[in-house]
Scaffold this active site. Structure first.
Site, PDB file in Angstrom:
ATOM      1  NE  ARG A 155      12.908   3.627  -0.695  1.00 21.87           N
ATOM      2  CZ  ARG A 155      12.304   3.212   0.420  1.00 21.87           C
ATOM      3  NH1 ARG A 155      12.850   3.441   1.601  1.00 21.87           N
ATOM      4  NH2 ARG A 155      11.158   2.584   0.343  1.00 21.87           N
ATOM      5  NE  ARG A 201      10.353   1.176  -7.559  1.00 27.35           N
ATOM      6  CZ  ARG A 201       9.954   0.584  -6.431  1.00 27.35           C
ATOM      7  NH1 ARG A 201       9.384  -0.596  -6.457  1.00 27.35           N
ATOM      8  NH2 ARG A 201      10.122   1.187  -5.285  1.00 27.35           N
ATOM      9  CE  LYS A 250       4.930   0.950  -4.145  1.00 33.47           C
ATOM     10  NZ  LYS A 250       5.407   1.993  -3.218  1.00 33.47           N
ATOM     11  NE  ARG A 263      12.417  -1.561   2.813  1.00 39.29           N
ATOM     12  CZ  ARG A 263      11.540  -1.394   1.819  1.00 39.29           C
ATOM     13  NH1 ARG A 263      10.384  -2.040   1.842  1.00 39.29           N
ATOM     14  NH2 ARG A 263      11.797  -0.602   0.810  1.00 39.29           N
ATOM     15  NE  ARG A 296       8.802   0.303   5.388  1.00 41.64           N
ATOM     16  CZ  ARG A 296       8.796   0.321   4.072  1.00 41.64           C
ATOM     17  NH1 ARG A 296       7.730  -0.078   3.405  1.00 41.64           N
ATOM     18  NH2 ARG A 296       9.851   0.762   3.401  1.00 41.64           N
TER      19      ARG A 296
HETATM   20  P1  AP5 Z   1       4.020   0.115   3.078  1.00 39.42           P
HETATM   21  O1  AP5 Z   1       2.768  -0.635   2.778  1.00 39.42           O
HETATM   22  O2  AP5 Z   1       5.210  -0.655   3.524  1.00 39.42           O
HETATM   23  O3  AP5 Z   1       4.376   1.097   1.850  1.00 39.42           O
HETATM   24  P2  AP5 Z   1       4.975   0.780   0.416  1.00 39.42           P
HETATM   25  O4  AP5 Z   1       4.291   1.694  -0.548  1.00 39.42           O
HETATM   26  O5  AP5 Z   1       4.929  -0.689   0.119  1.00 39.42           O
HETATM   27  O6  AP5 Z   1       6.446   1.282   0.654  1.00 39.42           O
HETATM   28  P3  AP5 Z   1       7.851   0.666   0.211  1.00 39.42           P
HETATM   29  O7  AP5 Z   1       8.899   1.496   0.882  1.00 39.42           O
HETATM   30  O8  AP5 Z   1       7.931  -0.807   0.464  1.00 39.42           O
HETATM   31  O9  AP5 Z   1       7.813   0.951  -1.284  1.00 39.42           O
HETATM   32  P4  AP5 Z   1       8.983   1.067  -2.208  1.00 39.42           P
HETATM   33  O10 AP5 Z   1       8.248   1.053  -3.486  1.00 39.42           O
HETATM   34  O11 AP5 Z   1       9.921   2.189  -2.020  1.00 39.42           O
HETATM   35  O12 AP5 Z   1       9.911  -0.175  -1.806  1.00 39.42           O
HETATM   36  P5  AP5 Z   1      10.146  -1.589  -2.495  1.00 39.42           P
HETATM   37  O13 AP5 Z   1      10.327  -2.574  -1.438  1.00 39.42           O
HETATM   38  O14 AP5 Z   1       9.148  -1.825  -3.573  1.00 39.42           O
HETATM   39  O15 AP5 Z   1       3.633   1.233   4.164  1.00 39.42           O
HETATM   40  C1  AP5 Z   1       4.631   2.104   4.723  1.00 39.42           C
HETATM   41  C2  AP5 Z   1       4.351   2.342   6.218  1.00 39.42           C
HETATM   42  O16 AP5 Z   1       3.136   3.091   6.347  1.00 39.42           O
HETATM   43  C3  AP5 Z   1       4.120   1.056   7.027  1.00 39.42           C
HETATM   44  O17 AP5 Z   1       4.679   1.225   8.295  1.00 39.42           O
HETATM   45  C4  AP5 Z   1       2.590   0.920   7.103  1.00 39.42           C
HETATM   46  O18 AP5 Z   1       2.179   0.240   8.278  1.00 39.42           O
HETATM   47  C5  AP5 Z   1       2.151   2.375   7.111  1.00 39.42           C
HETATM   48  N1  AP5 Z   1       0.868   2.598   6.438  1.00 39.42           N
HETATM   49  C6  AP5 Z   1       0.446   2.024   5.276  1.00 39.42           C
HETATM   50  N2  AP5 Z   1      -0.766   2.510   4.929  1.00 39.42           N
HETATM   51  C7  AP5 Z   1      -1.106   3.420   5.897  1.00 39.42           C
HETATM   52  C8  AP5 Z   1      -2.249   4.275   6.081  1.00 39.42           C
HETATM   53  N3  AP5 Z   1      -3.281   4.279   5.219  1.00 39.42           N
HETATM   54  N4  AP5 Z   1      -2.246   5.080   7.172  1.00 39.42           N
HETATM   55  C9  AP5 Z   1      -1.201   5.080   8.060  1.00 39.42           C
HETATM   56  N5  AP5 Z   1      -0.104   4.307   7.924  1.00 39.42           N
HETATM   57  C10 AP5 Z   1      -0.052   3.476   6.852  1.00 39.42           C
HETATM   58  O19 AP5 Z   1      11.527  -1.315  -3.251  1.00 39.42           O
HETATM   59  C11 AP5 Z   1      12.731  -1.161  -2.537  1.00 39.42           C
HETATM   60  C12 AP5 Z   1      13.880  -0.986  -3.517  1.00 39.42           C
HETATM   61  O20 AP5 Z   1      13.976  -2.155  -4.361  1.00 39.42           O
HETATM   62  C13 AP5 Z   1      13.756   0.180  -4.495  1.00 39.42           C
HETATM   63  O21 AP5 Z   1      14.203   1.401  -3.926  1.00 39.42           O
HETATM   64  C14 AP5 Z   1      14.655  -0.300  -5.641  1.00 39.42           C
HETATM   65  O22 AP5 Z   1      16.010  -0.151  -5.317  1.00 39.42           O
HETATM   66  C15 AP5 Z   1      14.345  -1.786  -5.691  1.00 39.42           C
HETATM   67  N6  AP5 Z   1      13.223  -2.108  -6.579  1.00 39.42           N
HETATM   68  C16 AP5 Z   1      12.011  -2.625  -6.235  1.00 39.42           C
HETATM   69  N7  AP5 Z   1      11.238  -2.781  -7.315  1.00 39.42           N
HETATM   70  C17 AP5 Z   1      11.958  -2.353  -8.376  1.00 39.42           C
HETATM   71  C18 AP5 Z   1      11.693  -2.255  -9.776  1.00 39.42           C
HETATM   72  N8  AP5 Z   1      10.509  -2.619 -10.298  1.00 39.42           N
HETATM   73  N9  AP5 Z   1      12.664  -1.766 -10.575  1.00 39.42           N
HETATM   74  C19 AP5 Z   1      13.861  -1.411 -10.088  1.00 39.42           C
HETATM   75  N10 AP5 Z   1      14.185  -1.456  -8.777  1.00 39.42           N
HETATM   76  C20 AP5 Z   1      13.238  -1.934  -7.924  1.00 39.42           C
END
Ligand code: AP5
Length: 218
Positions: free
Chosen positions: A174, A92, A17, A163, A131
């Site tokens: 998660r 979410r 994402k 991270r 990552r």
């Molecule tokens: P990446 O693009 O980083 O993936 P992502 O889907 O953004 O993963 P996240 O872990 O950031 O998502 P998340 O939703 O768990 O975390 P967030 O920060 O929102 O890609 C991942 C890896 O794969 C990278 O190394 C990339 O290079 C590689 N890659 C990408 N595409 C590829 C492809 N096509 N092929 C090969 N490799 C590829 O949330 C973190 C925490 O914050 C949550 O757990 C929660 O505690 C809190 N939080 C955030 N938002 C909310 C909310 N709305 N409500 C409540 N709590 C929240």
């Protein structure tokens, strides 16, 4: 003035994402709003909200809805959101989805399209354990998107880091939290006719191409 455009990127942790939201936002001239990045920014700045968020994030739990919704409301009130945004990691929960609808009514629009980046669980664990992050927000992968020099950011030369919540046991939790609390939104956006499933196992450029197509056809 152009009609504002709001895109919601759905998908499990590690689906890509953040990687894709940055590309879409740049290509479409929109802002990228990642609630995860906003919480990490608060943590870096040692705010009360940052400390509260960290107590949930470190365990792989969601931050409570009221706190998250207020933070997004404040972000959407900033002038750079007038043309719209690519929302990454929000909504979410069903309560967040309902609030987003209310917040966007102030712009006179709703969500335009909600692409779901679909990736199987075993690939998610591999992606998150490899990552590497830069402090400027760039995201690399040890195998799939490596920097020119190991552990060094290509753009500013700073040291990359992993991270805290990318430890395998936290990643698995998660994914469970995603299945229980966020996956119901797939049905929510499907019923509204906004869901488009994208195969997230393809190469990064290919996923971007398919997402751009979904946005143009929406
Ligand atoms: P990446 O693009 O980083 O993936 P992502 O889907 O953004 O993963 P996240 O872990 O950031 O998502 P998340 O939703 O768990 O975390 P967030 O920060 O929102 O890609 C991942 C890896 O794969 C990278 O190394 C990339 O290079 C590689 N890659 C990408 N595409 C590829 C492809 N096509 N092929 C090969 N490799 C590829 O949330 C973190 C925490 O914050 C949550 O757990 C929660 O505690 C809190 N939080 C955030 N938002 C909310 C909310 N709305 N409500 C409540 N709590 C929240």
């Amino acid at each position: 003035m152009k009609t504002p455009l709001f895109i919601v990127l759905l998908g499990p942790p590690g689906a890509g994402k953040g990687t894709q939201a940055k590309r879409l936002a740049q290509a479409l001239g929109l802002v990228h709003i990642s609630t995860g990045d906003l919480f990490r920014e608060h943590l870096k700045n040692e705010t009360v909200l940052g400390q509260l968020a960290q107590s949930f994030m470190s365990k792989g739990e969601l931050v409570p809805d009221d706190v998250t919704i207020k933070m997004v409301e404040e972000r959407l009130a900033q002038p750079d959101c007038e043309q719209g945004a690519v929302l990454d990691g929000f909504p979410r929960t069903p309560a967040q989805a309902e609030s987003l609808q209310d917040l966007l009514s102030q712009f006179g629009v709703g969500v335009k399209v909600a692409p779901l980046i679909a990736v199987p669980d075993d690939v998610l664990v591999e992606r998150l354990s490899g990552r590497w992050m830069s402090t400027s927000g760039r995201v690399y992968h040890a195998l799939y998107n490596p920097p020119a020099v190991k552990w060094i950011d290509d753009v500013d030369g700073s040291e990359l880091y992993q991270r805290d919540d990318d430890k395998p046991e936290t990643v698995r939790h998660r994914i469970e939290v995603y299945r229980e609390q966020t996956a119901p939104l797939i049905d929510y956006f499907l019923k509204k006719g906004l869901l488009v499933e994208i195969d997230g196992t393809q190469a990064i450029d290919c996923v971007t191409e398919n997402l751009m197509k979904a946005v143009k056809e929406a």
